[in-house]
Design a protein around this motif. Sequence first.
Motif, mmCIF file in Angstrom:
data_model
loop_
_atom_site.group_PDB
_atom_site.id
_atom_site.type_symbol
_atom_site.label_atom_id
_atom_site.label_comp_id
_atom_site.label_asym_id
_atom_site.label_seq_id
_atom_site.Cartn_x
_atom_site.Cartn_y
_atom_site.Cartn_z
ATOM 1 N N ALA A 1 31.261 76.005 47.851
ATOM 2 C CA ALA A 1 30.741 76.541 46.600
ATOM 3 C C ALA A 1 30.204 77.944 46.856
ATOM 4 C CB ALA A 1 29.643 75.634 46.062
ATOM 5 N N LYS B 1 27.388 79.040 49.491
ATOM 6 C CA LYS B 1 27.085 77.888 50.332
ATOM 7 C C LYS B 1 28.061 77.800 51.496
ATOM 8 C CE LYS B 1 24.833 74.995 46.860
ATOM 9 N NZ LYS B 1 24.749 73.633 46.282
ATOM 10 N N SER C 1 28.050 62.400 49.385
ATOM 11 C CA SER C 1 28.033 62.946 48.019
ATOM 12 C C SER C 1 29.269 62.552 47.203
ATOM 13 C CB SER C 1 27.899 64.462 48.062
ATOM 14 O OG SER C 1 28.997 65.032 48.743
ATOM 15 N N LYS D 1 31.480 65.772 38.780
ATOM 16 C CA LYS D 1 30.174 66.300 38.366
ATOM 17 C C LYS D 1 30.204 67.826 38.496
ATOM 18 C CE LYS D 1 27.923 62.275 40.479
ATOM 19 N NZ LYS D 1 26.909 61.840 41.477
ATOM 20 N N GLU E 1 28.318 69.655 40.094
ATOM 21 C CA GLU E 1 28.041 70.027 41.484
ATOM 22 C C GLU E 1 29.249 69.859 42.400
ATOM 23 O OE1 GLU E 1 26.276 67.912 39.532
ATOM 24 O OE2 GLU E 1 25.468 66.236 40.721
ATOM 25 N N ASP E 2 30.344 69.291 41.897
ATOM 26 C CA ASP E 2 31.587 69.246 42.653
ATOM 27 C C ASP E 2 32.381 70.549 42.555
ATOM 28 O OD1 ASP E 2 31.959 65.879 41.503
ATOM 29 O OD2 ASP E 2 31.319 66.512 43.515
ATOM 30 N N THR E 3 31.912 71.470 41.722
ATOM 31 C CA THR E 3 32.591 72.749 41.565
ATOM 32 C C THR E 3 32.605 73.511 42.886
ATOM 33 O OG1 THR E 3 32.048 72.925 39.226
ATOM 34 C CG2 THR E 3 32.505 74.983 40.402
ATOM 35 N N SER F 1 29.904 71.131 32.397
ATOM 36 C CA SER F 1 28.945 70.096 31.940
ATOM 37 C C SER F 1 29.056 69.879 30.447
ATOM 38 C CB SER F 1 27.537 70.511 32.320
ATOM 39 O OG SER F 1 27.239 71.775 31.759
#
Length: 123
Positions: free
Chosen positions: A40, A43, A63, A87, A89-91, A123
């Motif tokens: 990401a 990160k 995760s 989700k 956050e999986d982007t 989202s």
Amino acid sequence: QVQLVESGGGLVQAGGSLRLSCAASGRTSSLYAMGWFRQAPGKEREFVAVISRGDGSIRYSDSVKGRFTISRDNAKNTVYLQMNSLKPEDTAVYYCAASAKWISTMKDDFGFWGQGTQVTVSS
């Protein structure tokens, strides 16, 4: 030497599904453990899933456990990552990688990498 090309990324709503594919050329992918990693923005690249060479043992990151499924078709020299219940956050950019080890979750053990495919979960 093995060359890897990912496909199947895209934009999906939260709760949706995508299936990533990783086509291998050169040496047969069955000689390698095949893994999926993701990165990401801002990160570190992180482990997602791996399937071993030989007996097909599998490991997942905490995760994605229970939502993602890794599989391989040795006849097609292709590895898949089925991603369900996505989700935001999986982007990330998802990378396919090959390791000469039987199995590993460490990115430094993977010597061959694809160019990556973008997965965006809204989202």
